[in-house]
Design a protein around this motif. Structure first.
Motif, PDB file in Angstrom:
ATOM      1  N   ALA A 195       0.828  -1.206   0.000  1.00 48.24           N
ATOM      2  CA  ALA A 195       0.000   0.000   0.000  1.00 48.24           C
ATOM      3  C   ALA A 195       0.864   1.259   0.000  1.00 48.24           C
ATOM      4  N   SER A 196       1.992   1.212   0.697  1.00 49.74           N
ATOM      5  CA  SER A 196       2.864   2.389   0.760  1.00 49.74           C
ATOM      6  C   SER A 196       3.403   2.732  -0.614  1.00 49.74           C
ATOM      7  N   ALA A 197       3.675   1.708  -1.436  1.00 48.43           N
ATOM      8  CA  ALA A 197       4.172   1.970  -2.789  1.00 48.43           C
ATOM      9  C   ALA A 197       3.129   2.718  -3.613  1.00 48.43           C
ATOM     10  N   VAL A 198       1.852   2.433  -3.347  1.00 49.99           N
ATOM     11  CA  VAL A 198       0.785   3.128  -4.064  1.00 49.99           C
ATOM     12  C   VAL A 198       0.601   4.540  -3.526  1.00 49.99           C
ATOM     13  N   LEU A 199       0.678   4.684  -2.196  1.00 57.22           N
ATOM     14  CA  LEU A 199       0.467   5.986  -1.574  1.00 57.22           C
ATOM     15  C   LEU A 199       1.531   6.991  -1.966  1.00 57.22           C
ATOM     16  N   PHE A 200       2.749   6.486  -2.245  1.00 57.42           N
ATOM     17  CA  PHE A 200       3.836   7.368  -2.634  1.00 57.42           C
ATOM     18  C   PHE A 200       3.892   7.578  -4.151  1.00 57.42           C
ATOM     19  N   GLY A 201       2.805   7.234  -4.831  1.00 54.29           N
ATOM     20  CA  GLY A 201       2.813   7.273  -6.287  1.00 54.29           C
ATOM     21  C   GLY A 201       3.049   8.647  -6.879  1.00 54.29           C
ATOM     22  N   GLU A 202       2.723   9.707  -6.127  1.00 49.51           N
ATOM     23  CA  GLU A 202       2.888  11.054  -6.647  1.00 49.51           C
ATOM     24  C   GLU A 202       4.291  11.604  -6.413  1.00 49.51           C
ATOM     25  N   ILE A 203       5.134  10.850  -5.692  1.00 48.53           N
ATOM     26  CA  ILE A 203       6.486  11.305  -5.402  1.00 48.53           C
ATOM     27  C   ILE A 203       7.409  10.809  -6.502  1.00 48.53           C
ATOM     28  N   SER A 204       8.476  11.526  -6.766  1.00 46.13           N
ATOM     29  CA  SER A 204       9.427  11.095  -7.793  1.00 46.13           C
ATOM     30  C   SER A 204       9.995   9.738  -7.438  1.00 46.13           C
ATOM     31  N   ILE A 205      10.348   8.952  -8.453  1.00 48.15           N
ATOM     32  CA  ILE A 205      10.721   7.556  -8.265  1.00 48.15           C
ATOM     33  C   ILE A 205      11.914   7.378  -7.338  1.00 48.15           C
ATOM     34  N   GLY A 206      12.892   8.288  -7.385  1.00 51.84           N
ATOM     35  CA  GLY A 206      14.073   8.150  -6.535  1.00 51.84           C
ATOM     36  C   GLY A 206      13.738   8.287  -5.069  1.00 51.84           C
ATOM     37  N   ILE A 207      12.973   9.347  -4.726  1.00 52.75           N
ATOM     38  CA  ILE A 207      12.595   9.578  -3.334  1.00 52.75           C
ATOM     39  C   ILE A 207      11.638   8.502  -2.862  1.00 52.75           C
ATOM     40  N   GLN A 208      10.747   8.090  -3.731  1.00 51.42           N
ATOM     41  CA  GLN A 208       9.765   7.068  -3.381  1.00 51.42           C
ATOM     42  C   GLN A 208      10.460   5.766  -2.980  1.00 51.42           C
ATOM     43  N   LYS A 209      11.463   5.373  -3.734  1.00 52.95           N
ATOM     44  CA  LYS A 209      12.187   4.138  -3.436  1.00 52.95           C
ATOM     45  C   LYS A 209      12.950   4.258  -2.136  1.00 52.95           C
ATOM     46  N   THR A 210      13.564   5.409  -1.895  1.00 50.89           N
ATOM     47  CA  THR A 210      14.313   5.627  -0.651  1.00 50.89           C
ATOM     48  C   THR A 210      13.400   5.518   0.556  1.00 50.89           C
ATOM     49  N   ILE A 211      12.230   6.145   0.466  1.00 52.16           N
ATOM     50  CA  ILE A 211      11.278   6.099   1.579  1.00 52.16           C
ATOM     51  C   ILE A 211      10.791   4.672   1.809  1.00 52.16           C
ATOM     52  N   LEU A 212      10.522   3.962   0.721  1.00 47.21           N
ATOM     53  CA  LEU A 212      10.015   2.602   0.845  1.00 47.21           C
ATOM     54  C   LEU A 212      11.036   1.683   1.512  1.00 47.21           C
ATOM     55  N   ILE A 213      12.306   1.817   1.136  1.00 40.63           N
ATOM     56  CA  ILE A 213      13.351   0.989   1.744  1.00 40.63           C
ATOM     57  C   ILE A 213      13.484   1.299   3.225  1.00 40.63           C
ATOM     58  N   ASN A 214      13.494   2.591   3.568  1.00 41.43           N
ATOM     59  CA  ASN A 214      13.585   2.973   4.978  1.00 41.43           C
ATOM     60  C   ASN A 214      12.380   2.485   5.771  1.00 41.43           C
ATOM     61  N   LEU A 215      11.191   2.617   5.173  1.00 42.44           N
ATOM     62  CA  LEU A 215       9.970   2.150   5.824  1.00 42.44           C
ATOM     63  C   LEU A 215      10.001   0.642   6.030  1.00 42.44           C
ATOM     64  N   GLY A 216      10.416  -0.081   4.989  1.00 44.28           N
ATOM     65  CA  GLY A 216      10.453  -1.533   5.090  1.00 44.28           C
ATOM     66  C   GLY A 216      11.446  -2.024   6.124  1.00 44.28           C
ATOM     67  N   LEU A 217      12.665  -1.489   6.103  1.00 42.07           N
ATOM     68  CA  LEU A 217      13.690  -1.908   7.061  1.00 42.07           C
ATOM     69  C   LEU A 217      13.303  -1.531   8.485  1.00 42.07           C
ATOM     70  N   SER A 218      12.700  -0.349   8.648  1.00 40.80           N
ATOM     71  CA  SER A 218      12.267   0.057   9.986  1.00 40.80           C
ATOM     72  C   SER A 218      11.158  -0.857  10.499  1.00 40.80           C
ATOM     73  N   SER A 219      10.254  -1.250   9.611  1.00 34.62           N
ATOM     74  CA  SER A 219       9.166  -2.145  10.009  1.00 34.62           C
ATOM     75  C   SER A 219       9.697  -3.510  10.412  1.00 34.62           C
ATOM     76  N   ILE A 220      10.640  -4.034   9.642  1.00 31.62           N
ATOM     77  CA  ILE A 220      11.250  -5.328   9.986  1.00 31.62           C
ATOM     78  C   ILE A 220      11.912  -5.250  11.353  1.00 31.62           C
ATOM     79  N   SER A 221      12.608  -4.154  11.605  1.00 27.53           N
ATOM     80  CA  SER A 221      13.310  -3.987  12.873  1.00 27.53           C
ATOM     81  C   SER A 221      12.333  -3.877  14.042  1.00 27.53           C
ATOM     82  N   VAL A 222      11.294  -3.076  13.874  1.00 32.82           N
ATOM     83  CA  VAL A 222      10.337  -2.866  14.966  1.00 32.82           C
ATOM     84  C   VAL A 222       9.539  -4.126  15.248  1.00 32.82           C
ATOM     85  N   PHE A 223       9.021  -4.787  14.199  1.00 34.42           N
ATOM     86  CA  PHE A 223       8.282  -6.028  14.392  1.00 34.42           C
ATOM     87  C   PHE A 223       9.165  -7.075  15.071  1.00 34.42           C
TER      88      PHE A 223
END
Length: 261
Positions: A36-64
């Motif tokens: 869902a986050s990949a869809v929500l960030f659809g209006e952001i440029s591809i470079g920033i979108q990917k950076t945010i997604l990686i940070n979000l994913g790694l942070s989620s793995i760490s917190v869970f």
């Protein structure tokens, strides 16, 4: 339980108990959030979108992973004693040291499976976003590996406290050590800036005594495609093995003298 592998039997039984406790059910929610986050960030440029997604994913793995390791780890010993299932287990040819090591390995196996499945969700979201993988994306695996090392350390800390403390205190102590360990480098740097020799000595002592989690944080670097030095990978691996081994040895020593009556 086979006499030839009591530690393995305890390990697998701990893993099965974790699955029955529905620990891994959070993976579905995790994968949905990532996609869902990949869809929500659809209006952001591809470079920033990917950076945010990686940070979000790694942070989620760490917190869970951190929540699972703490909330399962604090009850590894206490639950067995409280339910008196430990007495039947130790009446078999299982030494207390094998019980402790098996519990440690069993929870780590749970965390490894949990992390692997969540990582698959992260990679699926990345592919959905970019439709291809790039060579720098391989460093994401290093960040995931470092998260696993952190979780193994947290498990060892939980197990250590659970051998002589209540679940609530074990959770508090473990969380505090994790927070302090995350900022241990900053704590030491602050001590170096002071003019007080006692404070400087205290911060240096805590830096080397308490678990140091600061060197495991590379999510920001890999999200920008930066490589991780091989020396850091080796040092973090050796540090985790040595520190966890010391905590395991201490846990075994404490549990061996614990009155189970």
């Amino acid at each position: 339980m086979k006499n030839s592998s009591p530690t393995l039997a305890v390990t697998l039984n701990t893993f099965r108990e974790a699955v029955r406790d529905r620990v891994l059910y959070n993976l579905v929610a995790f994968a949905v959030i990532l996609i869902a986050s990949a869809v929500l960030f659809g209006e952001i440029s591809i470079g920033i979108q990917k950076t945010i997604l990686i940070n979000l994913g790694l942070s989620s793995i760490s917190v869970f992973g951190l929540l699972i390791s703490i909330f399962l780890g604090i009850g590894l010993v206490f639950k067995e004693v409280d339910k008196r299932s430990l007495y039947a287990l130790l009446s078999k040819p299982v030494r207390r040291s094998q019980f402790i090591i098996g519990k440690f390995l069993g929870l780590n196996l749970t965390l490894a499976v949990n992390t692997a499945l969540m990582s698959a969700g992260l990679w699926a979201a990345l592919y959905y976003l970019a439709r291809r993988f790039e060579a720098p994306d391989l460093f994401i695996w290093v960040a995931i590996y470092f998260i696993l090392l952190q979780l193994f350390l947290v498990t060892a800390i939980c197990l250590f406290f659970s051998c002589f403390s209540t679940p609530l205190l074990s959770a508090i102590f473990t969380f505090l050590l994790y927070v302090i360990g995350t900022f241990s480098a900053d704590l030491r740097a602050f001590g170096e800036m002071t003019q007080n020799a006692s404070w400087k000595a205290l911060t240096s002592f805590l830096y080397y005594l308490l678990p140091n989690f600061s060197d495991f944080s590379v999510a920001a670097a890999v999200s920008h495609g930066k490589p991780v030095a091989g020396g850091l990978i080796l040092l973090n691996t050796l540090y985790t093995l040595c520190y966890a081994a010391v905590l395991l040895a201490a846990s075994v020593a404490i549990f061996a003298r614990k009155d189970l009556k």
